[in-house]
Design an enzyme around this catalytic site. Structure first.
Site: not given
Ligand code: APR
Length: 237
Positions: A87, A104
């Protein structure tokens, strides 16, 4: 103290009101990720990219850390904690975590577009000055850009993160779809036999067996994990 490494993603900030990337209605459904978060996108339209991050910074002032961030910070009382986050928000720091590795980048920082990792060019923005203006320059005269690792760019902190993962006595994954490398590969640096917990309300492929799944949102999952690790509910003081 046991070393506790916590890998977090957008899901831990979801309950603070910051949208994730790949859930329904996520950021990448609203914005073309190639245009606003890739190196080619920056070269093609730096003003569009800066406008996108100006908007994400604006949102940061309306949100605050949630219970999950707080419980992560409180674990520092019992463990040698390192947070490795994907994040770019500052909610872990604002909740009190003292050791946060941003894989990131960081939303509140801007830097040179010629040499983004030049420490003399990295500037921290403030609530009173959080927008990059069109054509604004960094200290080295290049266009000022977000201190964010765009897709197609190297992840300078990955070595630090891999070293932390390789030394973990307990490894926790919260709120990440584990879709993006090299962050998603950190789990492979964890020594065999090290307990791994994964907190997510949805199904996530951790790319390895033996993971302890806590199928809950981050705040509830952290309550459960705190009980598991400390043997008692975290006092509410
Ligand atoms: N509590 C916990 N997890 C949650 C919640 C919640 N309230 N709501 C959603 N999630 C989970 C989803 O199920 C999913 O597995 O959070 C995850 C979010 O995944 P992504 O949207 O892909 O985010 P992330 O994994 O952080 O993305 C990684 O991608 O775009 C790039 O640089 C950006 O840092 C980011 C990286």
């Amino acid at each position: 103290m046991k070393k506790l490494v916590i890998l977090t993603g957008a899901g831990i900030s979801a309950e603070s009101g910051i949208s994730t990337f790949r859930d329904a209605g996520g950021l990448w459904e609203k914005y073309p990720v190639q245009q606003v978060a890739s190196h080619d996108g920056w070269l093609a339209d730096p003003e569009l990219v800066n406008r996108f991050y100006n908007e994400r910074r604006r949102q940061l002032f309306d949100v605050k850390p949630n219970r999950a961030h707080e419980l992560v910070a409180r674990l520092e009382r019992h463990f040698d904690v390192a947070v490795v986050t994907q994040n770019v928000d500052n909610l872990h720091e604002r909740a009190g975590s003292t050791r946060v590795v941003h894989l990131h980048g960081e939303l509140m920082k801007v830097t040179s577009s010629r040499n983004p990792d030049d420490p003399d060019c990295i500037e921290t923005l403030t609530r009173d000055n959080f927008e990059v203006q069109p054509g604004q320059r960094a200290k080295d005269g290049s266009l000022l850009r977000p201190y964010i690792v765009f897709f197609q760019e190297a992840v300078p902190m990955i070595e630090t993160a891999a070293m932390l993962a390789s030394q973990a006595d307990i490894f926790v994954i919260i709120g990440t779809s584990l879709n993006v490398y090299p962050a998603a590969g950190l789990v492979h640096y964890v020594r065999p036999g090290t307990p791994i917990y994964l907190i997510d309300p949805n199904e996530v492929d951790a790319h390895m067996p033996g993971v302890n799944y806590i199928r809950k949102k981050a705040s509830d999952g952290m309550e459960e994990l705190t009980r598991l690790l400390l043997g008692k509910p975290e006092d509410n003081e």
